[in-house]
Write an enzyme that holds these catalytic residues in place. Structure first.
Site, mmCIF file in Angstrom:
data_model
loop_
_atom_site.group_PDB
_atom_site.id
_atom_site.type_symbol
_atom_site.label_atom_id
_atom_site.label_comp_id
_atom_site.label_asym_id
_atom_site.label_seq_id
_atom_site.Cartn_x
_atom_site.Cartn_y
_atom_site.Cartn_z
ATOM 1 C CG HIS A 277 35.231 -10.337 -27.036
ATOM 2 N ND1 HIS A 277 37.195 -11.079 -26.800
ATOM 3 C CD2 HIS A 277 34.296 -10.455 -27.927
ATOM 4 C CE1 HIS A 277 36.268 -11.624 -28.280
ATOM 5 N NE2 HIS A 277 35.673 -11.398 -28.596
ATOM 6 C CD1 TRP B 65 34.451 -4.139 -37.102
ATOM 7 C CD2 TRP B 65 35.045 -2.112 -37.950
ATOM 8 N NE1 TRP B 65 33.201 -3.963 -38.189
ATOM 9 C CE2 TRP B 65 33.899 -2.380 -38.905
ATOM 10 C CE3 TRP B 65 35.878 -1.435 -38.229
ATOM 11 C CZ2 TRP B 65 33.231 -1.641 -39.454
ATOM 12 C CZ3 TRP B 65 34.961 -0.639 -39.516
ATOM 13 C CH2 TRP B 65 34.179 -0.247 -39.513
ATOM 14 N N GLY C 177 35.430 -11.528 -37.081
ATOM 15 C CA GLY C 177 36.309 -12.094 -39.237
ATOM 16 C C GLY C 177 35.310 -11.579 -39.900
ATOM 17 N N GLY D 65 37.267 -17.236 -33.171
ATOM 18 C CA GLY D 65 38.548 -17.378 -34.380
ATOM 19 C C GLY D 65 38.936 -18.549 -34.921
ATOM 20 C CD GLU E 279 39.318 -11.617 -29.005
ATOM 21 O OE1 GLU E 279 39.537 -10.525 -29.295
ATOM 22 O OE2 GLU E 279 39.627 -12.459 -29.943
HETATM 23 P P1 13P Z 1 35.437 -14.820 -35.265
HETATM 24 O O1 13P Z 1 33.692 -13.910 -35.753
HETATM 25 O O2 13P Z 1 35.752 -14.308 -35.811
HETATM 26 O O3 13P Z 1 35.107 -15.819 -34.361
HETATM 27 O O4 13P Z 1 35.103 -13.642 -33.319
HETATM 28 C C1 13P Z 1 34.186 -13.571 -32.279
HETATM 29 C C2 13P Z 1 34.107 -12.929 -31.704
HETATM 30 O O5 13P Z 1 34.747 -12.582 -30.952
HETATM 31 C C3 13P Z 1 33.194 -11.812 -31.861
HETATM 32 O O6 13P Z 1 33.496 -10.485 -30.240
#
Ligand code: 13P
Length: 258
Positions: free
Chosen positions: A98, A13, A238, A176, A100
């Site tokens: 991750h 999430w 997402g 994303g 990010e």
């Molecule tokens: P999305 O499914 O929004 O592309 O994100 C993938 C993600 O980073 C899951 O950890």
């Protein structure tokens, strides 16, 4: 290849939902997923919502995961949470490394390795993310990048416990963006990851370890991705914020398992 690996579909999430919204979403996911036979289903809300969401999920078929932990067991680490803390809030799984966090919070392979170690020590399931950037992809370095990340991230793991780790292959350029990796290409890279695991721990572990794909997974593309032999589920961003959509993705993983 005959696979007996149980697919795992996890919703990340990210930094979305207040506590009240997380509770509502968790209840909707629980209802949408129902009895998820043959598929491990996990939702990973923000840390402050772990405990209230646990109350919603208790006794059902949806497990709870944290998005991050610190590798130390406690002490002066302002703003961090430990594995035992998320476990005490009901988490059984933890996302690690991750992209990010690697890109924006300086998470290194060394930290990923220490977190994986701490999570296994607490008998939780690490969901260890690996994946190449667009520049690395375009330079043809995908295999080298993911292999190095897998080796480093699993560097402190023994052969006996390696099968407990879940690896999530998330190409950074697919996250994303609405542009998932083509299923065959994603499968190929998941195969590369499995080879890296085989090299480190032998073919038995490589055959048992589960490898998810993540990056713009939707209700529309999940079944095609899950039809690939090396893809054992998904880490969903997402699309996991909409319970009905997430339910369709889980159902696609169930269908693959029959
Ligand atoms: P999305 O499914 O929004 O592309 O994100 C993938 C993600 O980073 C899951 O950890």
């Amino acid at each position: 290849m005959t696979t007996t690996r149980r697919p795992i579909v996890a919703g990340n999430w990210k930094m979305n939902t207040t506590v009240a919204e997380a509770v509502v979403l968790a209840a909707a996911v629980r209802d949408a997923v129902g009895a998820a036979s043959g598929v491990e289903v996990v939702v990973c809300p923000p840390a402050v919502s772990l405990f209230p969401v646990q109350a919603v999920l208790e006794g059902g078929d949806v497990a709870l995961g944290a998005q991050n932990v610190h590798f130390e067991s406690g002490g002066a680490h302002t703003g961090e949470v430990s594995v035992s803390m998320v476990a005490s809030a009901g988490a059984t799984h933890v996302i690690v490394g991750h992209s990010e966090r690697r890109a924006r919070f300086g998470e290194t392979d060394e930290w990923v390795s220490r977190k994986v170690r701490a999570i296994l020590d607490a008998r939780l399931v690490p969901v260890m993310c690996v994946g190449e950037t667009l520049a690395e992809h375009d330079a043809g370095r995908t295999d080298a990048v993911v292999t190095a990340q897998v080796r480093a991230g699993l560097g402190a793991v023994s052969k006996d416990e390696a099968h407990r780790v879940v690896v999530a292959y998330e190409p950074v350029w697919a996250i994303g963006t609405g542009r998932p990796a083509p299923p065959e290409g994603a499968n190929e890279t998941c195969g590369t990851i499995r080879s890296a695991v085989a090299h480190a721990f032998g073919p038995g572990v490589a055959d048992a370890i589960r490898i998810q794909y993540g990056g713009s997974v939707t209700a529309a593309n999940a079944a095609t991705l899950f039809a690939q032999p090396h893809i054992d589920g998904a880490l969903v961003g997402g699309a996991s914020l909409v319970a009905s959509t997430f339910g369709v993705i889980v159902a696609a993983a169930e269908a693959r398992n029959r």
